[in-house]
Design a protein around this motif. Structure first.
Motif, PDB file in Angstrom:
ATOM      1  N   HIS A  50       0.738  -1.304  -0.064  1.00  0.00           N
ATOM      2  CA  HIS A  50      -0.099  -0.061   0.040  1.00  0.00           C
ATOM      3  C   HIS A  50       0.865   1.220   0.120  1.00  0.00           C
ATOM      4  O   HIS A  50       2.020   1.092   0.534  1.00  0.00           O
ATOM      5  N   ASN A  51       0.236   2.271  -0.509  1.00  0.00           N
ATOM      6  CA  ASN A  51       1.021   3.434  -0.418  1.00  0.00           C
ATOM      7  C   ASN A  51       0.755   4.462   0.726  1.00  0.00           C
ATOM      8  O   ASN A  51      -0.382   4.092   1.575  1.00  0.00           O
ATOM      9  N   GLN A  52       1.176   5.858   0.997  1.00  0.00           N
ATOM     10  CA  GLN A  52       0.933   6.501   2.375  1.00  0.00           C
ATOM     11  C   GLN A  52      -0.480   7.021   2.055  1.00  0.00           C
ATOM     12  O   GLN A  52      -1.169   7.261   2.924  1.00  0.00           O
ATOM     13  N   ASP A  53      -1.433   6.842   1.003  1.00  0.00           N
ATOM     14  CA  ASP A  53      -2.699   7.396   0.715  1.00  0.00           C
ATOM     15  C   ASP A  53      -3.641   5.976   1.002  1.00  0.00           C
ATOM     16  O   ASP A  53      -4.733   6.200   0.542  1.00  0.00           O
ATOM     17  N   ARG A  54      -3.081   5.040   1.575  1.00  0.00           N
ATOM     18  CA  ARG A  54      -3.644   3.479   2.020  1.00  0.00           C
ATOM     19  C   ARG A  54      -4.253   3.006   0.696  1.00  0.00           C
ATOM     20  O   ARG A  54      -5.280   2.147   0.741  1.00  0.00           O
ATOM     21  N   GLU A  55      -3.705   3.376  -0.459  1.00  0.00           N
ATOM     22  CA  GLU A  55      -4.077   2.751  -1.925  1.00  0.00           C
ATOM     23  C   GLU A  55      -3.344   1.460  -2.019  1.00  0.00           C
ATOM     24  O   GLU A  55      -2.028   1.388  -1.708  1.00  0.00           O
ATOM     25  N   LEU A  56      -3.995   0.179  -2.415  1.00  0.00           N
ATOM     26  CA  LEU A  56      -3.158  -0.821  -2.824  1.00  0.00           C
ATOM     27  C   LEU A  56      -2.522  -0.524  -4.001  1.00  0.00           C
ATOM     28  O   LEU A  56      -3.019  -0.701  -5.109  1.00  0.00           O
ATOM     29  N   VAL A  57      -1.235  -0.605  -4.263  1.00  0.00           N
ATOM     30  CA  VAL A  57      -0.462  -0.377  -5.348  1.00  0.00           C
ATOM     31  C   VAL A  57       0.128  -1.800  -6.002  1.00  0.00           C
ATOM     32  O   VAL A  57       0.389  -1.517  -7.384  1.00  0.00           O
ATOM     33  N   MET A  58       0.111  -2.643  -5.134  1.00  0.00           N
ATOM     34  CA  MET A  58       0.749  -3.973  -5.921  1.00  0.00           C
ATOM     35  C   MET A  58       0.073  -5.127  -5.045  1.00  0.00           C
ATOM     36  O   MET A  58       0.217  -5.096  -3.717  1.00  0.00           O
ATOM     37  N   ASP A  59      -0.170  -6.363  -5.543  1.00  0.00           N
ATOM     38  CA  ASP A  59      -0.338  -7.460  -4.721  1.00  0.00           C
ATOM     39  C   ASP A  59       0.063  -8.644  -5.674  1.00  0.00           C
ATOM     40  O   ASP A  59       0.444  -8.581  -6.859  1.00  0.00           O
ATOM     41  N   GLY A  60       0.311  -9.798  -5.107  1.00  0.00           N
ATOM     42  CA  GLY A  60       0.859 -10.768  -5.614  1.00  0.00           C
ATOM     43  C   GLY A  60       0.883 -12.115  -4.619  1.00  0.00           C
ATOM     44  O   GLY A  60       0.506 -11.999  -3.688  1.00  0.00           O
ATOM     45  N   ILE A  61       1.714 -13.181  -4.979  1.00  0.00           N
ATOM     46  CA  ILE A  61       1.662 -14.113  -4.334  1.00  0.00           C
ATOM     47  C   ILE A  61       3.252 -14.738  -4.458  1.00  0.00           C
ATOM     48  O   ILE A  61       4.287 -14.331  -5.372  1.00  0.00           O
ATOM     49  N   HIS A  62       3.789 -15.036  -3.157  1.00  0.00           N
ATOM     50  CA  HIS A  62       5.315 -15.680  -3.010  1.00  0.00           C
ATOM     51  C   HIS A  62       4.964 -17.023  -2.633  1.00  0.00           C
ATOM     52  O   HIS A  62       4.143 -17.388  -1.616  1.00  0.00           O
ATOM     53  N   ARG A  63       5.946 -18.205  -2.778  1.00  0.00           N
ATOM     54  CA  ARG A  63       5.946 -19.168  -2.513  1.00  0.00           C
ATOM     55  C   ARG A  63       7.502 -19.598  -2.063  1.00  0.00           C
ATOM     56  O   ARG A  63       8.407 -19.367  -2.790  1.00  0.00           O
ATOM     57  N   TYR A  64       7.465 -20.292  -0.852  1.00  0.00           N
ATOM     58  CA  TYR A  64       8.696 -20.587  -0.055  1.00  0.00           C
ATOM     59  C   TYR A  64       8.561 -22.181   0.110  1.00  0.00           C
ATOM     60  O   TYR A  64       7.616 -22.781   0.704  1.00  0.00           O
TER      61      TYR A  64
END
Length: 164
Positions: free
Chosen positions: A140-154
């Motif tokens: 999220h950015n300083q304006d509480r907007e979601l700027v990126m999402d995704g998935i990580h796998r470990y």
């Protein structure tokens, strides 16, 4: 308290190793916020070799409707690197490797924006001696907007008799 001669570097760590079985769906791992400075833009450009003017030429950006330098998507994605937070310290010796990642870039990120990354376990897939941990990464950015999402796998080790 250990005497100076009894110091063991291998014990100088965040805490005990958490194995695959110790993790839970919904568990969160925050990553410290970071403001995207001009130095970070320059470092990313140097490391990536990406020399497109949208990332370093303000007049070029403004002529195309952007308020400032536009961050490269991968520059945004690396803000969600698990190693920048507590996750690798929590799992310690159980980590075998980072298997994959995906990213969706939802809003622009500009120089001066502050980003707030978070990792949340969404799926635990056990194997015989290992398990795969899937985590949703959000930024999220300083304006509480979601700027990126995704998935990580470990890939993590399961507890063994020797690790109890």
């Amino acid at each position: 308290m250990a005497e100076a001669g009894q110091f063991k570097p291998e014990e100088h760590r965040f805490g005990p190793t958490h194995w695959f079985e110790d993790l839970k769906v919904g568990q969160t791992f925050y990553i410290n916020s970071r403001t995207q400075t001009e130095a970070m833009f320059a470092a990313f450009q140097l490391a990536s070799g990406d020399n497109h003017p949208i990332h370093y030429d303000r007049e070029y950006c403004k002529a195309r409707g952007h308020r400032d330098l536009l961050a490269h998507g991968l520059q945004v994605a690396i803000q969600g690197a698990a190693g920048a937070g507590i996750f690798p310290h929590v799992i310690g010796d159980s980590l075998i490797g980072f298997l994959e990642q995906s990213s969706r870039f939802l809003r622009p990120v500009y120089v001066g924006d502050t980003l707030y990354p978070m990792l949340v376990i969404t799926e635990l897939t056990p194997g015989r001696t290992t398990g795969v941990v899937a985590m949703r990464v959000t930024i999220h950015n300083q304006d509480r907007e979601l700027v990126m999402d995704g998935i990580h796998r470990y890939l993590l080790r399961k507890r063994t008799a020797a690790s109890n």
